[in-house]
Design a protein around this motif. Structure first.
Motif, PDB file in Angstrom:
ATOM      1  N   ARG A 235      30.947  54.404  58.564  1.00  0.00           N
ATOM      2  CA  ARG A 235      31.973  54.619  57.535  1.00  0.00           C
ATOM      3  C   ARG A 235      31.389  54.168  56.214  1.00  0.00           C
ATOM      4  O   ARG A 235      30.828  53.077  56.099  1.00  0.00           O
ATOM      5  N   CYS A 236      31.492  55.032  55.213  1.00  0.00           N
ATOM      6  CA  CYS A 236      31.027  54.654  53.885  1.00  0.00           C
ATOM      7  C   CYS A 236      32.250  54.378  53.036  1.00  0.00           C
ATOM      8  O   CYS A 236      33.203  55.145  53.044  1.00  0.00           O
ATOM      9  N   ASN A 237      32.215  53.276  52.288  1.00  0.00           N
ATOM     10  CA  ASN A 237      33.382  52.925  51.471  1.00  0.00           C
ATOM     11  C   ASN A 237      33.167  53.292  50.008  1.00  0.00           C
ATOM     12  O   ASN A 237      33.785  52.724  49.128  1.00  0.00           O
ATOM     13  N   CYS A 238      32.258  54.256  49.746  1.00  0.00           N
ATOM     14  CA  CYS A 238      32.072  54.664  48.352  1.00  0.00           C
ATOM     15  C   CYS A 238      33.299  55.462  47.900  1.00  0.00           C
ATOM     16  O   CYS A 238      34.038  56.010  48.715  1.00  0.00           O
ATOM     17  N   SER A 239      33.527  55.514  46.594  1.00  0.00           N
ATOM     18  CA  SER A 239      34.694  56.229  46.066  1.00  0.00           C
ATOM     19  C   SER A 239      34.401  56.625  44.631  1.00  0.00           C
ATOM     20  O   SER A 239      33.513  56.063  43.983  1.00  0.00           O
ATOM     21  N   THR A 268      24.812  60.700  43.590  1.00  0.00           N
ATOM     22  CA  THR A 268      24.877  60.879  45.039  1.00  0.00           C
ATOM     23  C   THR A 268      24.834  59.520  45.722  1.00  0.00           C
ATOM     24  O   THR A 268      23.965  58.702  45.440  1.00  0.00           O
ATOM     25  N   CYS A 269      25.791  59.276  46.623  1.00  0.00           N
ATOM     26  CA  CYS A 269      25.841  58.008  47.359  1.00  0.00           C
ATOM     27  C   CYS A 269      24.621  57.922  48.273  1.00  0.00           C
ATOM     28  O   CYS A 269      24.348  58.858  49.022  1.00  0.00           O
ATOM     29  N   GLU A 270      23.913  56.803  48.212  1.00  0.00           N
ATOM     30  CA  GLU A 270      22.695  56.674  49.024  1.00  0.00           C
ATOM     31  C   GLU A 270      23.008  56.593  50.515  1.00  0.00           C
ATOM     32  O   GLU A 270      22.147  56.839  51.340  1.00  0.00           O
ATOM     33  N   PHE A 271      24.246  56.263  50.884  1.00  0.00           N
ATOM     34  CA  PHE A 271      24.584  56.067  52.296  1.00  0.00           C
ATOM     35  C   PHE A 271      25.118  57.344  52.946  1.00  0.00           C
ATOM     36  O   PHE A 271      24.625  57.769  53.976  1.00  0.00           O
ATOM     37  N   CYS A 272      26.163  57.953  52.329  1.00  0.00           N
ATOM     38  CA  CYS A 272      26.804  59.105  52.974  1.00  0.00           C
ATOM     39  C   CYS A 272      26.413  60.421  52.315  1.00  0.00           C
ATOM     40  O   CYS A 272      26.786  61.489  52.794  1.00  0.00           O
ATOM     41  N   LYS A 273      25.666  60.344  51.183  1.00  0.00           N
ATOM     42  CA  LYS A 273      25.154  61.523  50.475  1.00  0.00           C
ATOM     43  C   LYS A 273      26.248  62.340  49.807  1.00  0.00           C
ATOM     44  O   LYS A 273      26.019  63.476  49.400  1.00  0.00           O
TER      45      LYS A 273
END
Ligand code: ZN
Length: 291
Positions: A235-239, A268-273
């Motif tokens: 789970r990525c918590n980026c927003s 671009t989020c490095e975790f979930c892209k």
């Protein structure tokens, strides 16, 4: 078997242990990162180790482990919260190394020289940060070395990652055993002997053994209670608000360059892209351009 972990404590309080099945979680993360086989094994191990150590967190606490080494992967990062939500990334996903003695050359991919950083957000003003030199660069031993020296709890860590014929992750999992301060030291040699005889964790998991059954095997004859069982998932918590906050932290010149040269910004989020796009109007409205 769904990815999950189990944490137990011996009834006399001497020994604490965690075991985890992490196959789906690590496969998802490695697919998102586009890792080559050696990088998959390295990142799979770090993600699994992070999930195991996350079993020691409480409430809103978060844990991040980062390895910065002299090898081609450069930097590996994994994070978790106390509820088993894990994400991970690697700076360079292509180790480009041939196997060494029939094993994936994780040590070569990470590099012998480097550091393990441990960052814990315990809900205090500042996160807790600690750093140790890499011990063997095999990851399990590096985590055990950190726990034993920095946190002063003698610990053993086992991490396993197996790939299938397409080099995707087939099975992954691990365990962590800790001798609690002031506990019965007579149990330690017994546990060490059991650990020596234990089959590789990936074999046990592929035979269908659950994390709890693996701990029952290790703790045979030692009464224990199950303290916690948690589902593990990517789970990525980026927003968008979080990325906007990052843009607010940039210098005015940097933002002007994005407006003039790129006619907007794509982050671009490095975790979930996931990609977050910001228009010229949104960038122009940033506070640093108001002065
Ligand atoms: Zn993300």
């Amino acid at each position: 078997m769904n990815d999950h972990l189990v944490r137990i404590l011996s009834k006399d309080g001497s020994l604490r242990a965690v075991a985890a099945a992490t196959s789906d979680l690590t496969r998802t993360i490695c697919q998102l990162q586009g890792t080559d086989p050696t990088a998959s094994v390295a990142l799979g191990r770090l993600v699994t180790g992070t999930a195991l150590m996350g079993a020691l967190l409480k409430g809103d606490q978060r844990l991040a482990l980062r390895i910065e080494g002299s090898g081609p992967l450069q930097r590996l990062h994994a994070e978790t919260d106390a509820d088993g939500r894990v994400r991970g990334s690697v700076k360079n996903p292509l180790a480009g190394l041939p196997p060494k003695a029939d094993r994936f050359d994780v040590v070569g991919a990470i590099g012998k020289a480097g550091f393990l950083h441990v960052i814990k957000d315990l809900g205090l003003k500042e996160p807790y940060r600690s750093m140790v030199q890499l011990y063997t660069s095999e990851i399990a031993e590096d985590l055990a070395y950190y726990l034993t020296t920095s946190e002063q709890i003698p610990s053993t860590v086992g991490l396993g990652v197996n790939l299938d014929e397409t080099f995707a992750i087939a099975t992954a999992g691990g365990f962590l055993v800790q001798a609690m301060p002031g506990g019965n030291e007579a149990l330690i040699p017994l546990l060490e002997e059991r650990l020596k005889q234990l089959s590789p964790i990936t074999c046990l998991l592929s035979e269908g053994k659950s994390p709890l059954q693996i701990l029952e095997q290790l703790f045979e004859g030692i009464p224990f209670t199950v303290q916690m069982e948690t589902t593990l998932e990517f789970r990525c918590n980026c927003s968008r608000p979080q990325v906007a906050g990052m843009l607010r932290g940039l210098g005015a010149d940097e933002v002007r360059a994005m407006i003039e040269e790129d006619q907007g910004a794509k982050v671009t989020c490095e975790f979930c892209k996931e990609t977050y796009a910001f228009t010229v109007d949104e960038l122009t409205a940033l506070p640093q351009l108001k002065n």
